[in-house]
Design a protein around this motif. Sequence first.
Motif, PDB file in Angstrom:
ATOM      1  N   GLY A 117      -3.500 -14.336  -2.467  1.00 10.39           N
ATOM      2  CA  GLY A 117      -4.649 -14.245  -1.342  1.00 10.39           C
ATOM      3  C   GLY A 117      -4.221 -13.806  -0.066  1.00 10.39           C
ATOM      4  O   GLY A 117      -4.900 -14.191   0.876  1.00 10.39           O
ATOM      5  N   LEU A 118      -2.942 -13.243   0.001  1.00  4.34           N
ATOM      6  CA  LEU A 118      -2.301 -12.856   1.185  1.00  4.34           C
ATOM      7  C   LEU A 118      -2.406 -11.402   1.538  1.00  4.34           C
ATOM      8  O   LEU A 118      -2.237 -10.674   0.444  1.00  4.34           O
ATOM      9  N   ALA A 119      -2.333 -10.818   2.585  1.00  7.97           N
ATOM     10  CA  ALA A 119      -2.507  -9.428   2.774  1.00  7.97           C
ATOM     11  C   ALA A 119      -1.200  -9.209   3.983  1.00  7.97           C
ATOM     12  O   ALA A 119      -0.803  -9.991   4.642  1.00  7.97           O
ATOM     13  N   ALA A 120      -0.549  -7.932   3.965  1.00  7.58           N
ATOM     14  CA  ALA A 120       0.569  -7.552   4.591  1.00  7.58           C
ATOM     15  C   ALA A 120       0.281  -6.321   5.005  1.00  7.58           C
ATOM     16  O   ALA A 120      -0.404  -5.257   4.601  1.00  7.58           O
ATOM     17  N   ARG A 121       0.624  -5.975   6.511  1.00 11.17           N
ATOM     18  CA  ARG A 121       0.438  -4.800   7.384  1.00 11.17           C
ATOM     19  C   ARG A 121       1.548  -4.470   7.977  1.00 11.17           C
ATOM     20  O   ARG A 121       2.209  -5.357   8.601  1.00 11.17           O
ATOM     21  N   ASP A 122       1.862  -3.297   7.834  1.00 14.00           N
ATOM     22  CA  ASP A 122       2.953  -2.965   8.611  1.00 14.00           C
ATOM     23  C   ASP A 122       2.574  -2.633  10.227  1.00 14.00           C
ATOM     24  O   ASP A 122       1.731  -2.081  10.506  1.00 14.00           O
ATOM     25  N   GLY A 123       3.478  -2.961  11.170  1.00  8.05           N
ATOM     26  CA  GLY A 123       3.309  -2.759  12.567  1.00  8.05           C
ATOM     27  C   GLY A 123       4.275  -1.924  13.010  1.00  8.05           C
ATOM     28  O   GLY A 123       5.050  -1.483  12.389  1.00  8.05           O
ATOM     29  N   GLY A 124       4.630  -1.751  14.375  1.00  4.17           N
ATOM     30  CA  GLY A 124       5.469  -1.077  14.828  1.00  4.17           C
ATOM     31  C   GLY A 124       7.073  -1.686  14.561  1.00  4.17           C
ATOM     32  O   GLY A 124       7.780  -0.801  14.437  1.00  4.17           O
ATOM     33  N   ARG A 125       7.018  -2.789  14.327  1.00  6.62           N
ATOM     34  CA  ARG A 125       8.382  -3.505  14.265  1.00  6.62           C
ATOM     35  C   ARG A 125       8.482  -4.279  12.935  1.00  6.62           C
ATOM     36  O   ARG A 125       9.394  -4.419  12.198  1.00  6.62           O
ATOM     37  N   PHE A 126       7.478  -5.117  12.765  1.00  2.00           N
ATOM     38  CA  PHE A 126       7.362  -6.097  11.523  1.00  2.00           C
ATOM     39  C   PHE A 126       6.267  -6.004  10.469  1.00  2.00           C
ATOM     40  O   PHE A 126       5.323  -5.131  10.636  1.00  2.00           O
ATOM     41  N   LEU A 127       6.476  -6.642   9.541  1.00  7.87           N
ATOM     42  CA  LEU A 127       5.523  -6.728   8.517  1.00  7.87           C
ATOM     43  C   LEU A 127       4.847  -8.046   8.583  1.00  7.87           C
ATOM     44  O   LEU A 127       5.307  -9.006   8.667  1.00  7.87           O
ATOM     45  N   THR A 128       3.488  -8.014   8.862  1.00  7.63           N
ATOM     46  CA  THR A 128       3.022  -9.145   9.249  1.00  7.63           C
ATOM     47  C   THR A 128       1.738  -9.528   8.215  1.00  7.63           C
ATOM     48  O   THR A 128       1.106  -8.911   7.449  1.00  7.63           O
ATOM     49  N   LEU A 129       1.913 -10.904   7.824  1.00  6.53           N
ATOM     50  CA  LEU A 129       1.323 -11.592   6.625  1.00  6.53           C
ATOM     51  C   LEU A 129      -0.140 -12.220   7.428  1.00  6.53           C
ATOM     52  O   LEU A 129       0.035 -12.902   8.293  1.00  6.53           O
ATOM     53  N   SER A 130      -1.110 -12.169   6.562  1.00  2.00           N
ATOM     54  CA  SER A 130      -2.330 -12.923   6.964  1.00  2.00           C
ATOM     55  C   SER A 130      -3.132 -13.117   5.988  1.00  2.00           C
ATOM     56  O   SER A 130      -3.006 -12.853   4.840  1.00  2.00           O
ATOM     57  N   PHE A 131      -4.596 -13.617   6.162  1.00  2.81           N
ATOM     58  CA  PHE A 131      -5.494 -13.880   5.098  1.00  2.81           C
ATOM     59  C   PHE A 131      -6.266 -12.630   5.333  1.00  2.81           C
ATOM     60  O   PHE A 131      -7.430 -12.577   4.289  1.00  2.81           O
ATOM     61  N   GLY A 132      -6.124 -11.742   5.711  1.00  5.51           N
ATOM     62  CA  GLY A 132      -6.830 -10.246   5.385  1.00  5.51           C
ATOM     63  C   GLY A 132      -7.637  -9.370   6.717  1.00  5.51           C
ATOM     64  O   GLY A 132      -8.055  -8.630   6.650  1.00  5.51           O
ATOM     65  N   ALA A 133      -7.744 -10.465   7.813  1.00  2.00           N
ATOM     66  CA  ALA A 133      -8.824  -9.853   8.737  1.00  2.00           C
ATOM     67  C   ALA A 133      -7.815  -8.998   9.411  1.00  2.00           C
ATOM     68  O   ALA A 133      -6.809  -8.887   9.525  1.00  2.00           O
ATOM     69  N   THR A 134      -8.751  -7.960  10.046  1.00  3.30           N
ATOM     70  CA  THR A 134      -8.120  -6.821  10.788  1.00  3.30           C
ATOM     71  C   THR A 134      -8.371  -6.625  12.250  1.00  3.30           C
ATOM     72  O   THR A 134      -9.571  -7.180  12.436  1.00  3.30           O
ATOM     73  N   LYS A 135      -7.870  -5.769  12.967  1.00  3.58           N
ATOM     74  CA  LYS A 135      -8.297  -5.359  14.270  1.00  3.58           C
ATOM     75  C   LYS A 135      -9.526  -4.696  14.074  1.00  3.58           C
ATOM     76  O   LYS A 135     -10.584  -5.046  15.075  1.00  3.58           O
ATOM     77  N   ALA A 136      -9.653  -3.681  13.151  1.00  2.95           N
ATOM     78  CA  ALA A 136     -11.074  -3.019  13.194  1.00  2.95           C
ATOM     79  C   ALA A 136     -12.077  -4.003  12.700  1.00  2.95           C
ATOM     80  O   ALA A 136     -13.473  -3.678  13.426  1.00  2.95           O
ATOM     81  N   GLY A 137     -11.865  -4.979  12.005  1.00  4.41           N
ATOM     82  CA  GLY A 137     -13.262  -5.917  11.882  1.00  4.41           C
ATOM     83  C   GLY A 137     -13.316  -6.687  13.060  1.00  4.41           C
ATOM     84  O   GLY A 137     -14.738  -6.990  13.250  1.00  4.41           O
ATOM     85  N   ARG A 138     -12.443  -7.010  13.666  1.00  6.45           N
ATOM     86  CA  ARG A 138     -12.725  -7.850  14.767  1.00  6.45           C
ATOM     87  C   ARG A 138     -13.434  -6.990  15.929  1.00  6.45           C
ATOM     88  O   ARG A 138     -14.251  -7.528  16.782  1.00  6.45           O
ATOM     89  N   MET A 139     -12.947  -5.585  16.010  1.00 14.59           N
ATOM     90  CA  MET A 139     -13.606  -4.926  17.006  1.00 14.59           C
ATOM     91  C   MET A 139     -15.101  -4.676  16.837  1.00 14.59           C
ATOM     92  O   MET A 139     -15.858  -4.763  17.497  1.00 14.59           O
ATOM     93  N   ALA A 140     -15.557  -4.569  15.515  1.00 16.29           N
ATOM     94  CA  ALA A 140     -16.920  -4.470  15.131  1.00 16.29           C
ATOM     95  C   ALA A 140     -17.512  -5.746  15.448  1.00 16.29           C
ATOM     96  O   ALA A 140     -18.891  -5.818  15.890  1.00 16.29           O
TER      97      ALA A 140
END
Length: 259
Positions: A157-180
């Motif tokens: 139930g974890l998600a992973a996203r590539d950033g500029g330097r790191f692989l970040t693990l979370s429960f799936g919320a995104t910047k786009a979702g928070r922007m909305a």
Amino acid sequence: MTWLVFTDLDGTLLDHATYDWSPARPALDRLAALGIPLILASSKTAAEIAPLHGALGLGQAPAIVENGAGIWQPGDAEAAEAPAYRRLRWLLEEVPPPLRARFCGFGDMDDRQVAALTGLSPAAAALARRRKFSEPGLWQGTAEERRAFLGELERLGLAARDGGRFLTLSFGATKAGRMAEIALRYGAGTTVALGDAPNDREMIEAATHGVIIRNPHGPGLPELSGEAAGRIRRSAAEGPEGWNAAILDLTAGLAPQES
């Protein structure tokens, strides 16, 4: 019509190497004069965001923290407990040991190690390690092992996203979702999103106007569908210089009463 500007920090509003934002001062002043809220949207923690938010003079504007995993509001008291982060770290230990060993998260490092990786001071690194919602880290395995690792995270139930330097693990919320979410709260008719890395892509694509800030030090972004129509643009200059030029250009036709 209400405008909102959402911006990534490292490599975007902040210089990739020095974390300096002063070249963007004219555009920051322009947004303030227009009454357009600036929403910081970063992989940084609330503890890191708070002093920068104050230095930028952003008032009561909220900030998207930890790659969209949470929202921080000025004045929020810092909770002593971080149940979401504690659960994430517990689930991470459920990954088979050979794969788990290939991922070194901030929770596996001390302040000195994080400082060495990021260029932050030890004090700033301590703030970066004050996680509430997500876990950035370094991946040090093969492509095949990485696919297996990501599969294990999905199972848990974890998600992973590539950033500029790191692989970040979370429960799936995104910047786009928070922007909305924040745009709805403000009743915004126009949104602007600026970023430089793959974890900014959804936010840039979802905004009314998207800006890809040039950053030759990171993985960059491929051509996005909105670029051909001019809805998404790329900066010529890097970091805060490119950010400054993009914001001044986008707001050139606005008067204070229109914001």
